[in-house]
Design an enzyme around this catalytic site. Structure first.
Site, PDB file in Angstrom:
ATOM      1  N   THR A 156       0.869  -1.190   0.000  1.00 51.04           N
ATOM      2  CA  THR A 156       0.000   0.000   0.000  1.00 51.04           C
ATOM      3  C   THR A 156       0.907   1.242   0.000  1.00 51.04           C
ATOM      4  O   THR A 156       1.382   1.651  -1.044  1.00 51.04           O
ATOM      5  CB  THR A 156      -0.974  -0.002   1.199  1.00 51.04           C
ATOM      6  OG1 THR A 156      -0.252  -0.164   2.409  1.00 51.04           O
ATOM      7  CG2 THR A 156      -1.992  -1.113   1.061  1.00 51.04           C
ATOM      8  N   LYS A 182       3.976  -7.032   3.896  1.00 53.43           N
ATOM      9  CA  LYS A 182       3.832  -5.598   3.620  1.00 53.43           C
ATOM     10  C   LYS A 182       3.471  -4.882   4.913  1.00 53.43           C
ATOM     11  O   LYS A 182       2.986  -5.512   5.866  1.00 53.43           O
ATOM     12  CB  LYS A 182       2.779  -5.318   2.554  1.00 53.43           C
ATOM     13  CG  LYS A 182       1.372  -5.788   2.869  1.00 53.43           C
ATOM     14  CD  LYS A 182       0.537  -4.859   3.712  1.00 53.43           C
ATOM     15  CE  LYS A 182       0.438  -3.472   3.073  1.00 53.43           C
ATOM     16  NZ  LYS A 182      -0.392  -2.585   3.990  1.00 53.43           N
ATOM     17  N   THR A 196      -2.007  -2.963   9.726  1.00 47.29           N
ATOM     18  CA  THR A 196      -2.337  -3.430   8.389  1.00 47.29           C
ATOM     19  C   THR A 196      -1.109  -4.157   7.841  1.00 47.29           C
ATOM     20  O   THR A 196      -0.766  -4.126   6.697  1.00 47.29           O
ATOM     21  CB  THR A 196      -2.640  -2.179   7.627  1.00 47.29           C
ATOM     22  OG1 THR A 196      -3.686  -1.566   8.288  1.00 47.29           O
ATOM     23  CG2 THR A 196      -2.976  -2.432   6.165  1.00 47.29           C
ATOM     24  N   GLU A 279       6.432   4.724   7.176  1.00 44.41           N
ATOM     25  CA  GLU A 279       6.011   5.928   6.454  1.00 44.41           C
ATOM     26  C   GLU A 279       6.848   7.152   6.825  1.00 44.41           C
ATOM     27  O   GLU A 279       6.861   7.581   7.973  1.00 44.41           O
ATOM     28  CB  GLU A 279       4.522   6.205   6.711  1.00 44.41           C
ATOM     29  CG  GLU A 279       3.619   5.198   5.997  1.00 44.41           C
ATOM     30  CD  GLU A 279       2.145   5.367   6.316  1.00 44.41           C
ATOM     31  OE1 GLU A 279       1.331   4.844   5.541  1.00 44.41           O
ATOM     32  OE2 GLU A 279       1.807   6.001   7.318  1.00 44.41           O
ATOM     33  N   ASN A 402       0.007  11.049   5.747  1.00 44.38           N
ATOM     34  CA  ASN A 402      -1.238  10.689   6.398  1.00 44.38           C
ATOM     35  C   ASN A 402      -2.244  11.819   6.520  1.00 44.38           C
ATOM     36  O   ASN A 402      -3.393  11.588   6.895  1.00 44.38           O
ATOM     37  CB  ASN A 402      -0.930  10.080   7.767  1.00 44.38           C
ATOM     38  CG  ASN A 402      -0.337   8.691   7.611  1.00 44.38           C
ATOM     39  OD1 ASN A 402      -0.978   7.799   7.057  1.00 44.38           O
ATOM     40  ND2 ASN A 402       0.898   8.514   8.043  1.00 44.38           N
TER      41      ASN A 402
END
Lengths: 407, 407
Positions: A156, A182, A196, A279, A402
């Site tokens: 993602t 992932k 996730t 991230e 985000n």
């Protein structure tokens, strides 16, 4: 094609096929639907998020694993939609996909292990996944390249694929262990048996489901359960371990320690890859906490540090503001003694007995923190509990990723 | 001069003098040392951070309050250095300052209530504070302007002064209550009786120390203990309530509810000002959690939401990504039932029974979240516990402020 450079076809455990397709869930148009097809008789053990709100596919997975007593034939993974907070319709969509997958690949519906990752609260368009099944079937293959395509399809916000692998010899036979996964944001897995982040660990060792779960728990507790990017525990985290048995090597009490060690090593490598691709991150920090009242307390302190925005932003600025680490430790709830805390950045002594070390050198500390990866060790001096934990800094780029919302 | 526009000299409780000086602790050269001088006989009650690492002045404060059985003559506050994680030398420095303050203002050393805010782990230059005492003494005064100068001197990363005030009539006499404080980052106060937020609440009501602590706890538990900017609980948070008695109005069982209400109102106003001036924030969010198993559980859910980087960054982007709120709720540890969760942004129904509301309108929700201040209400549907909590978004500016390090 962009094969994974270090992975040869030889590293792929026997008994598994891989594929990837475009179902149209990702706005980018990239591949977003992937499958792992396992030989008949493959043992399965899984761990799922401790979040009390769990995605529809996880509910289905638990039912299916219980129904088959730990066997899986097809793993069907979509990216771009988490199928979570989608109510009865979400469950029905997951079941429709399973039914169509079973029909396509010739197995029972309950031998299908569905998985989803992406946005929460948006209905899953099952028909798009079902329409992509012929594509998924026609692209099946057992090479490293096929595995690489799967690794890409399940991404993602990840910036790169995540794979780790090892081999070991058991009773003269080669056993392969490989993990593919992932995860980049909403990373603070708290996996319990029955996050996730999606991780699939494959081996061609021969292990029954119950024993497989024991191996998985031991490996997960010191790898995936010891990482955090942002402290947000997902509704979809899943680690699935599949053992095809195709190597012909069973695991007995003599070979179990070596198998466990190899499995833990593969899981730890993948866990670190997830943190390293967190991230917006610019630093990966290995925390070593020791001298805590218990191991659980050491983990509590590590998490208090790893989840402090002030600590994480200081790291982003390579700022040796060690007082923030102490403050987070004091607020952790663990019974510490401030006057007994010692702290090192790598080999640099920073804090001794709760105050600035006489050897503290701000310029050197700042220089040390400029590295992309480094180690911080804290000794609490009150017990024998310890842990190792991997985390990241918090950057403006994380916020941008985000907070990015365009209508 | 820049007087506080809404505050007249009439709002200042009788029995207190204020002053501010430059001791040279702030790199900016601004005022950084402030004093409150109270009339003889002033009652005091204080609450301090629950962090297990506490700054040297708080250790001294506890000893002093115990020694005087709840009386304070001089509050001496410095900004620019937290005097925390500074060991025995830090304690000695705090004591040296108290001794010099006592000599300057003619009281006992243990009637001095020291306070510090700023960087942790750097030795406090007591001599700079002591050298500034004549300046502190010569600038004393009881006007709103003097109070304003104090409010400025105690600021660190705050962008504006924080003051709230009210009056009430008790037995025909006017009682004044005023709170002055600072705080912007490391804001998640967890105050217990005996948090880098410093708050001074002053009243000219006549209340004995023990009763004063009761009033303070009730007010703090629904105000300062219900706010969070970044979830970092400081080593220095302190709320001090002083009652000079100069109004001549005592508080009895008949007037206690009105006094409590006025005190809580002043504290809540100041708590909200602290949130509204949180580091880098662009949105202030009032969370209303209801239907929780207990009030404590409601607070747990509110904090899980308020401390989720993914929720906070979505707010920064005015992104109605409500799945992140649900995920944070599920990970809170509270025994929720996903299918019973309802969620509103203001009057907009967002989520019903754990899934997207039929009335969900993404454009309207996005529009609502563009406001600087707004309200989010979540009903858990499993009990009668509730709470109100104030928090903020997480912006790139917060990261910049706290990652800023230049050698």
């Amino acid at each position: 094609m962009n094969s994974i450079p270090f992975l040869s076809d030889d590293a792929i455990p026997g008994g598994f096929l891989f594929s990837a397709a475009r179902a149209g869930l990702k706005a980018s148009g990239r591949t977003d639907f992937a499958g792992i097809v396992a030989d008949k008789g493959t043992s399965a053990a899984a761990m799922f998020t401790a979040n009390r709100i769990i995605a529809a596919p996880l509910i289905v997975d638990k039912i299916h694993l219980s129904r088959t007593a730990g066997h899986v034939r097809v793993v069907a993974i979509n990216a771009g939609n988490a199928n979570c907070a989608t109510g009865e319709a979400g469950l029905a969509a997951a079941r429709r996909v399973c039914g169509a997958v079973a029909a396509t690949f010739g197995c029972h519906e309950y031998e299908v292990f569905p998985a989803s990752t992406g946005i929460i609260g948006v209905p899953l368009p099952a028909e798009k996944l079902i329409a992509a099944l012929p594509q998924l079937q026609s692209s099946l293959g057992r090479s490293a390249e096929h595995l690489y395509q799967l690794a890409l399809a399940i991404m993602t916000t990840d910036t790169r694929e995540k794979v780790s692998a090892t081999t070991l010899e058991i009773a003269g036979k080669t056993v392969r262990i490989l993990a593919v996964g992932k995860g980049s944001g909403m990373i603070h897995p708290q996996l319990v048996p029955h996050a996730t982040m999606l991780v699939y660990v494959l081996t061609d060792a021969q292990v029954e489901p119950a024993a497989l779960l024991g191996f998985l728990q031991s490996a997960v507790n010191v790898s995936f359960n010891r990482i955090s990017v942002d402290g947000d525990t997902s509704t979809n985290d899943t680690v699935l371990l599949l053992a095809s048995g195709s190597s012909g090597a069973g695991i007995d009490s003599a070979s179990a320690p070596a198998f466990q060690q190899a499995l833990t090593q593969v899981c730890t490598s993948l866990a670190k890859q997830i943190v390293a691709d967190g991230e917006g991150i610019t630093h990966v920090v290995e925390l070593e906490i020791e001298g805590a009242p218990s191991d659980a307390d050491a983990i509590k302190v590590a998490k208090a540090i790893a989840h402090s925005p002030l600590v994480k932003t200081a790291w982003a600025g390579c700022d040796p503001n060690w007082g923030r680490l102490l403050s987070a430790t004091g607020a952790s709830g663990v019974a510490i003694d401030p006057a007994k805390i010692n702290l090192w950045f790598g080999e640099l002594e920073i804090c001794r007995n709760g105050e600035r070390s006489p050897f503290y050198d701000e310029a050197k500390a700042h220089e040390y923190l400029k590295q992309r990866e480094y180690r911080i060790r804290m000794s609490l001096g009150v017990g024998t509990g310890s842990c190792r934990f991997w985390t990241t800094d918090l950057t403006t780029e994380y916020v941008r990723i985000n907070a990015d919302y365009s209508t």
